[in-house]
Design an enzyme around this catalytic site. Structure first.
Site, PDB file in Angstrom:
ATOM      1  N   ALA A  33       0.828  -1.205   0.000  1.00 24.70           N
ATOM      2  CA  ALA A  33       0.000   0.000   0.000  1.00 24.70           C
ATOM      3  C   ALA A  33       0.862   1.254   0.000  1.00 24.70           C
ATOM      4  CB  ALA A  33      -0.921   0.005   1.222  1.00 24.70           C
ATOM      5  N   LYS A 106     -22.101 -11.084   3.926  1.00 21.56           N
ATOM      6  CA  LYS A 106     -22.836 -11.336   2.668  1.00 21.56           C
ATOM      7  C   LYS A 106     -24.335 -11.244   2.852  1.00 21.56           C
ATOM      8  CE  LYS A 106     -22.715 -15.002   4.089  1.00 21.56           C
ATOM      9  NZ  LYS A 106     -22.095 -16.025   4.809  1.00 21.56           N
ATOM     10  N   GLY A 135     -14.736 -16.405   0.601  1.00 21.97           N
ATOM     11  CA  GLY A 135     -13.613 -16.186   1.527  1.00 21.97           C
ATOM     12  C   GLY A 135     -12.317 -15.791   0.856  1.00 21.97           C
ATOM     13  N   GLY A 188     -16.064 -26.602  13.955  1.00 20.21           N
ATOM     14  CA  GLY A 188     -16.295 -25.160  13.816  1.00 20.21           C
ATOM     15  C   GLY A 188     -16.701 -24.745  12.411  1.00 20.21           C
ATOM     16  N   GLU A 191     -22.581 -23.839  12.302  1.00 18.12           N
ATOM     17  CA  GLU A 191     -23.144 -23.179  13.481  1.00 18.12           C
ATOM     18  C   GLU A 191     -24.001 -24.187  14.258  1.00 18.12           C
ATOM     19  OE1 GLU A 191     -22.963 -19.649  13.730  1.00 18.12           O
ATOM     20  OE2 GLU A 191     -21.979 -19.379  11.790  1.00 18.12           O
ATOM     21  N   ASP A 202     -27.378 -19.737   2.357  1.00 21.34           N
ATOM     22  CA  ASP A 202     -26.098 -19.020   2.332  1.00 21.34           C
ATOM     23  C   ASP A 202     -25.528 -18.985   0.913  1.00 21.34           C
ATOM     24  OD1 ASP A 202     -23.406 -18.203   3.911  1.00 21.34           O
ATOM     25  OD2 ASP A 202     -22.920 -19.730   2.419  1.00 21.34           O
ATOM     26  N   LYS A 206     -24.842 -15.682  -1.708  1.00 18.87           N
ATOM     27  CA  LYS A 206     -23.591 -15.427  -2.438  1.00 18.87           C
ATOM     28  C   LYS A 206     -23.852 -15.389  -3.940  1.00 18.87           C
ATOM     29  CE  LYS A 206     -20.807 -17.555   1.198  1.00 18.87           C
ATOM     30  NZ  LYS A 206     -20.413 -18.879   1.738  1.00 18.87           N
ATOM     31  N   GLY A 303     -13.132 -19.464   7.167  1.00 18.55           N
ATOM     32  CA  GLY A 303     -12.050 -19.634   8.125  1.00 18.55           C
ATOM     33  C   GLY A 303     -11.399 -18.309   8.429  1.00 18.55           C
TER      34      GLY A 303
END
Lengths: 435, 435
Positions: A33, A106, A135, A188, A191, A202, A206, A303
């Site tokens: 940057a 999202k 992701g 994990g 949910e 979901d 997307k 993740g």
């Protein structure tokens, strides 16, 4: 080196990853940057909660959003709050206080995209959201920037890692849906309430975002026909493999003469083709453009660090000025008319996989194929094994049929009619076969 | 709508594709750039030559570069001239006359990158080159922009479509190298003189560019150790498959404690892994970043429209201002010190595939394995088939050995020593096995 002050709202798993990259690896940001992205404030719902990353003393952790909105030195905010509210209110407050915003939410974009993007434009602000879809795979940047010379013809993706993990475990480890779901929760990936993931919702959110970017479609995610993996039976994974296919939850957006084909459903995908080989919690997307041809992306769709990687890349793009340009030139969710309409789902052609449980007696196959024939559905192949079960004294057999090209509507009608045959048990299965 | 005037130098295959996208599909450019990219001039060596695309009368086709350099209204030029000269001189003239330049010429960048990029910086100009590596796969943008929050750990790619086509045909169709090369030439995948492609030089040039972007390496492409596919024997494809591998020409850049591992060589790649399944003239790249994890890209690495897709995307990025930002912030080929040095090739560890032709008599295997053992090379597996040939009255057999991890240097020394054994014929083969 120049310094751009930034802040985080939300410091769950992804937020902790973003803080780690910005604070522990500031040299990278400096290199890409040409400036330091200095984390000034982190605002969370409960500052006392244990965190995955210990913030240095230079960063103020609080539950007071006004510490960000009242600080004109903070230019860019990573909005890492899930759900719709207070995520929407926080987003609007950030924009209204003059911040450019990077988000991974999202659901918020799929639900309130038009309102939020219009407000950002009115205020001269920019929003970046590459982390919101797939992701770590930079599919948003690739579609809105790298393939800009193309008419995109189709997108086909595995966009929900949780579903893919569950189906992979069922397929490879012989687990039941319930066992695989439990394992996904323990790791994990899923949910406590997995409904959004396993119902296809979901992935539909997307897909709505991608279809907007790639085709100028303005379709609400809930209007995208969807079937989840929550009713998937291990028997179908078995029969699919016998036919040289795997089953995957596939999101499809495809340009047709009649409009845009959109759906999220379990599909039979030919073994050996790239989407069939996507395992565990990975995501993948195949994009076909009329100039570039077919481009395939594969990577971690969720993740902590993959998502944080996408968020920080967006923050860098924002700081150097690339994202504001993209935001201005690509008219996201603007009030202009949609460039394409969703086409009639029932008229969509596909090959289909059909599994019936039928009584093992002469004439049943003729009855079933008779109904299919009546609806102009040709049969490509049939598998019928030895009878293995009894049901009320009657031995029953699974009957697996692969059709030639037929429409959604015709196969739905035929299935309803077949369901009424006395020789057919009520657990019929119908799935698309991916081209 | 705003208009940005552009020009093309060179109108071969790719140039014709670029003209087609800009002229026939100006609506796309309008949509993604918020402006029209208006083709004002096309300059070629021979304006009389037949072209793949008929330019409209609004475009001037000439052999006069000064029509571009003297026209201050032309802001962006697609530089589509191959080779080193006059490509280099044209590039410098364009920069010096105030143009921003998009190029697909990887050889020019690999050879004269430092000079050209320094000159562009001095003049306040920008250069974009996503088409120079992997054609339609936007790997340059992904590495320099999308993965900017990562320390890239490794890049592994199939970067030369011609070589991959030839090896695929040998492997799948049982063709000899000569037959497969001829077919590649007939299909337009290989030049009349295929040396750059089949020697690994083209892939090494691309790898040098990627290694510069991803690691800050400043390695001349000719200093990258390389082995081509021009000496590949069909027998090795056969034995590889017996071991569950395919052979692919793989370019590797990998960060190690001792520096940067760089090479282009035929590798045994495990069947079922993504790089092993890249067929025909496709390219693919696997990038590992410490945050994003492993990301895999697959697409057409060459050809008219995929390359044109990348060139026009770069022209759009240039017109809207994204590329100039990237060019300023990412210090490409600057005089600053390299961030990493190439590590000692001979010390690099790998598993190796070794094929020897040995006399079929007792004690030979012991002799060979004795030499390997002396050099600390452990054997993972051995294949020895029945004798099938005779050589001077002595029956000979192929002996295939897979080693455990060993170094380049040790295996080279061992092979030299094994070559001196009277029982070993002089056609020994040694190839890396991809991790």
């Amino acid at each position: 080196m120049q310094v751009t002050k930034v802040a985080l709202v939300g410091m769950g798993t992804v937020g902790a990853g973003v803080a780690r990259l910005l604070i522990d690896h500031g040299d990278r940001t400096g290199r890409h940057a040409g400036r330091i992205l200095w984390v000034e404030e982190v605002v969370v719902a409960d500052p006392k909660k244990a965190r995955d990353y210990a913030l240095p003393k230079t960063v103020t952790l609080s539950d007071d959003l006004s510490r960000i909105t009242n600080n004109p030195e903070i230019k860019i905010v990573a909005h890492l709050v899930g759900g719709l509210e207070p995520a929407r209110t926080i987003m609007l407050k950030l924009l209204e206080s003059g911040k450019d915003v990077v988000t991974a939410n999202k659901a918020l974009l799929a639900e309130h995209g038009p309102e939020i993007f219009d407000r950002a434009r009115e205020l001269g602000r920019a929003i970046a959201f590459d982390a919101a879809v797939a992701g770590g795979i930079p599919i948003i940047t690739n579609i809105s920037q790298c393939f800009s010379a193309n008419q995109i013809l189709s997108l086909r993706g595995i966009l929900n890692g949780t579903s893919n993990f569950i189906v992979s475990q069922m397929d490879e480890q012989g687990e039941t849906y319930a066992e695989a779901l439990k394992e996904a929760q323990q790791r994990g990936y899923a949910e406590a309430d997995p409904t959004m993931d396993v119902s296809g919702a979901d992935a539909a959110q997307k897909l709505a975002i991608l279809a907007h970017l790639a085709f100028g479609a303005q379709v609400h995610w809930n209007d995208i026909p969807r079937v989840g993996i929550d009713t998937l039976d291990a028997a179908d994974l078995h029969y699919a493999r016998e036919l040289n296919y795997r089953i995957k939850l596939i999101a499809v957006a495809k340009l047709r003469d009649s409009g845009l084909e959109l759906h999220v459903t379990p599909n039979l995908v030919k073994i050996g083709t790239p989407l069939a080989e996507v395992r565990l919690a990975y995501n993948a997307i195949s994009v076909v453009g009329d100039a570039v041809g077919s481009i395939f992306f594969h990577g971690l769709g969720a993740g902590q660090m993959p998502t944080a990687s996408a968020v920080v890349a967006d923050m860098i793009d924002m700081a150097v000025g690339r994202t504001p340009i993209t935001f201005r030139t690509v008219e996201l969710w603007s009030k202009s008319e949609a460039r394409v309409q969703q086409c009639d789902h029932s008229a969509l052609p596909s090959r289909f996989y059909i599994r019936l449980t039928v009584e093992d007696r002469p004439g049943v196959l003729a009855e079933v194929t008779g109904v299919l024939g009546k609806h102009q559905i040709s049969i490509a192949s049939v598998i019928q094994h030895e009878p293995s079960e009894e049901d009320g004294g009657q031995s029953i057999v699974p009957l697996v049929i692969m059709t030639a090209q037929a429409t959604e509507g015709a196969t739905q009608k035929a299935m309803a009619e077949i369901g009424k045959l006395t020789s057919v048990r009520p657990n019929a299965v119908r799935m698309r076969v991916l081209d």
